[in-house]
Design a protein around this motif. Structure first.
Motif, mmCIF file in Angstrom:
data_model
loop_
_atom_site.group_PDB
_atom_site.id
_atom_site.type_symbol
_atom_site.label_atom_id
_atom_site.label_comp_id
_atom_site.label_asym_id
_atom_site.label_seq_id
_atom_site.Cartn_x
_atom_site.Cartn_y
_atom_site.Cartn_z
ATOM 1 N N ALA A 169 12.435 10.138 8.139
ATOM 2 C CA ALA A 169 12.441 11.417 8.234
ATOM 3 C C ALA A 169 12.320 11.997 9.639
ATOM 4 O O ALA A 169 12.133 13.253 9.999
ATOM 5 C CB ALA A 169 11.559 12.337 7.240
ATOM 6 N N ARG A 170 11.633 11.058 10.505
ATOM 7 C CA ARG A 170 11.458 11.483 11.911
ATOM 8 C C ARG A 170 10.381 12.549 12.021
ATOM 9 O O ARG A 170 10.313 13.430 12.773
ATOM 10 C CB ARG A 170 12.510 11.946 12.668
ATOM 11 N N ARG A 171 9.124 12.110 11.344
ATOM 12 C CA ARG A 171 7.901 12.990 11.462
ATOM 13 C C ARG A 171 6.602 12.169 11.448
ATOM 14 O O ARG A 171 6.784 10.740 11.265
ATOM 15 C CB ARG A 171 7.848 13.699 10.054
ATOM 16 N N ALA A 172 5.543 12.861 11.542
ATOM 17 C CA ALA A 172 4.441 11.872 11.825
ATOM 18 C C ALA A 172 3.991 11.600 10.398
ATOM 19 O O ALA A 172 3.956 12.196 9.553
ATOM 20 C CB ALA A 172 3.225 12.786 12.378
ATOM 21 N N PRO A 173 3.451 10.326 10.370
ATOM 22 C CA PRO A 173 3.107 9.974 8.918
ATOM 23 C C PRO A 173 1.679 10.633 8.579
ATOM 24 O O PRO A 173 0.798 11.004 9.236
ATOM 25 C CB PRO A 173 2.725 8.435 8.989
ATOM 26 N N ASP A 174 1.485 10.859 7.316
ATOM 27 C CA ASP A 174 0.272 11.386 6.679
ATOM 28 C C ASP A 174 -0.399 10.471 5.899
ATOM 29 O O ASP A 174 -0.516 10.338 4.701
ATOM 30 C CB ASP A 174 0.651 12.403 5.991
ATOM 31 N N PHE A 175 -1.218 9.546 6.418
ATOM 32 C CA PHE A 175 -1.763 8.328 5.863
ATOM 33 C C PHE A 175 -3.002 8.765 5.146
ATOM 34 O O PHE A 175 -3.702 9.577 5.493
ATOM 35 C CB PHE A 175 -2.269 6.940 6.933
ATOM 36 N N GLN A 176 -3.001 8.127 3.670
ATOM 37 C CA GLN A 176 -4.135 8.492 2.894
ATOM 38 C C GLN A 176 -5.289 7.458 2.771
ATOM 39 O O GLN A 176 -6.363 7.617 2.015
ATOM 40 C CB GLN A 176 -3.698 8.890 1.635
ATOM 41 N N GLY A 177 -5.026 6.327 3.620
ATOM 42 C CA GLY A 177 -6.057 5.036 3.515
ATOM 43 C C GLY A 177 -5.796 4.413 2.273
ATOM 44 O O GLY A 177 -6.852 3.779 1.817
ATOM 45 N N THR A 218 0.925 -1.158 0.193
ATOM 46 C CA THR A 218 0.020 0.083 -0.048
ATOM 47 C C THR A 218 0.949 1.226 -0.089
ATOM 48 O O THR A 218 2.078 1.139 0.456
ATOM 49 C CB THR A 218 -0.936 0.022 1.116
ATOM 50 N N ALA A 219 0.217 2.480 -0.332
ATOM 51 C CA ALA A 219 0.792 3.810 -0.437
ATOM 52 C C ALA A 219 1.006 4.094 1.063
ATOM 53 O O ALA A 219 2.223 4.867 1.304
ATOM 54 C CB ALA A 219 -0.018 4.667 -1.067
ATOM 55 N N ASP A 220 0.050 3.689 2.062
ATOM 56 C CA ASP A 220 0.278 4.097 3.522
ATOM 57 C C ASP A 220 1.585 3.447 4.010
ATOM 58 O O ASP A 220 2.264 3.917 4.816
ATOM 59 C CB ASP A 220 -0.898 3.768 4.343
ATOM 60 N N PHE A 221 1.862 2.340 3.536
ATOM 61 C CA PHE A 221 3.313 1.662 4.059
ATOM 62 C C PHE A 221 4.585 2.395 3.725
ATOM 63 O O PHE A 221 5.241 2.675 4.434
ATOM 64 C CB PHE A 221 3.256 0.262 3.455
ATOM 65 N N ARG A 222 4.552 2.854 2.372
ATOM 66 C CA ARG A 222 5.636 3.676 1.834
ATOM 67 C C ARG A 222 5.568 4.824 2.637
ATOM 68 O O ARG A 222 6.689 5.278 2.867
ATOM 69 C CB ARG A 222 5.441 3.762 0.385
ATOM 70 N N GLU A 223 4.334 5.302 2.970
ATOM 71 C CA GLU A 223 4.523 6.665 3.838
ATOM 72 C C GLU A 223 4.919 6.386 5.142
ATOM 73 O O GLU A 223 5.473 7.199 5.935
ATOM 74 C CB GLU A 223 2.955 7.247 3.738
ATOM 75 N N GLY A 224 4.497 5.327 5.655
ATOM 76 C CA GLY A 224 4.999 5.263 7.021
ATOM 77 C C GLY A 224 6.403 4.744 7.214
ATOM 78 O O GLY A 224 7.240 5.534 8.024
ATOM 79 N N LEU A 225 7.020 4.256 6.266
ATOM 80 C CA LEU A 225 8.610 4.092 6.002
ATOM 81 C C LEU A 225 9.357 5.560 5.800
ATOM 82 O O LEU A 225 10.236 5.740 6.647
ATOM 83 C CB LEU A 225 8.944 3.076 5.166
ATOM 84 N N ALA A 226 8.670 6.190 5.045
ATOM 85 C CA ALA A 226 9.327 7.694 4.629
ATOM 86 C C ALA A 226 9.237 8.580 5.895
ATOM 87 O O ALA A 226 10.324 9.088 6.338
ATOM 88 C CB ALA A 226 8.438 8.278 3.774
#
Length: 268
Positions: free
Chosen positions: A259-267, A247-255
């Motif tokens: 980057a030591r930031r909160a993830p911006d999940f899109q579902g 999923t795109a959210d998995f890639r966002e979670g790793l990014a």
């Protein structure tokens, strides 16, 4: 026999990624007519395949959550029901509602005030997170009415609160307050009435901003594990992991982690 003129309604209200389902029959403590049960089945079935949804909220209009199935209207026919009537009908009505809430791959939050009785109680027990007021009453009055439990009560209660407490509710008909329900592990939390809306909204906000696919797969795995061995559960987990890692959210979670930031999940 079908319902009378006051058959009530189930009102779906879409607010961005959140579907709010309001049981709207306050004159009968939101007891569920045939019409309302059919509407619930249709609404939840549609929600299950809506990729734009990320959370579901179920609430009752007025002072109560839901007083269960409207057995007075359901059984007011002077004639005897055909043999097998219940076993033909209930799997597609009351049982189907509970099954959809428990298995839909979206997080479901219930807000309970006043009475949650019978089928209404089981809706709250099947949800992923139920928040109740301190003085809410969860009640399974099946035996008091002269018939055995239905709509998942005998499956949900022992798993959530243990066999002994399940027997207290199902065989003795004991009412359980919101505070005791939280202490027993039946629900997520019990709060003062003034805090009910804010606690539910905080939950919905957190869930609706999470990785929706991973949440749905985790919910599915938890349900699967009820009747599976450890090796079977771990194999099932791996299937979910394989899907969620695409999923795109998995890639966002790793990014976000890198980057030591909160993830911006899109579902997605």
């Amino acid at each position: 026999m079908r319902d009378d003129a006051d058959s009530g309604a189930v009102r779906p209200v879409r607010e961005g990624p959140i579907l709010r389902i309001i049981l709207d029959r306050p004159s009968r403590r939101n007891s569920l007519s045939h019409t309302m049960v059919d509407e619930l089945v249709a609404i939840l079935t549609d929600a299950a395949s809506d990729d734009t949804l990320r959370a579901v909220h179920i609430d009752g209009a007025g002072e109560d959550f839901c007083a269960g199935a409207d057995w007075v209207a359901t059984n007011s026919n002077d004639g005897k029901p055909r043999p097998g009537n219940l076993t033909r009908r209930i799997p597609h009505t009351a049982n189907r509602v509970v099954e959809l809430i428990a298995t839909i791959q979206l997080p479901v939050v219930c807000s309970v005030r006043g009475w949650a009785v019978g089928l209404g109680c089981n809706l709250a027990l099947a949800a992923d997170f139920t928040v109740a007021t301190h003085d809410a009453n969860l009640w399974e009055p099946f035996i008091d009415r002269g018939f055995s439990p239905d709509s998942g009560a005998t499956w949900l209660l022992p798993r959530l609160a243990g066999v002994t407490r399940a027997k207290r509710m199902l065989l003795l008909g004991e009412k359980v307050t919101g505070i005791d329900a939280a202490d027993w592990g039946l629900i997520y939390d019990a709060v003062p009435e003034d805090d009910l809306a804010s606690v539910a909204e905080d939950l919905l906000s957190r869930l609706a901003s999470g990785p929706t696919v991973a949440i749905g797969l985790a919910k599915q795995a938890i349900n699967f594990g009820h009747g599976a061995s450890l090796p079977e559960s771990m194999a099932h987990e791996l299937s979910g992991l394989e899907l969620s890692c695409r999923t795109a959210d998995f890639r966002e979670g790793l990014a976000a982690f890198r980057a030591r930031r909160a993830p911006d999940f899109q579902g997605r």
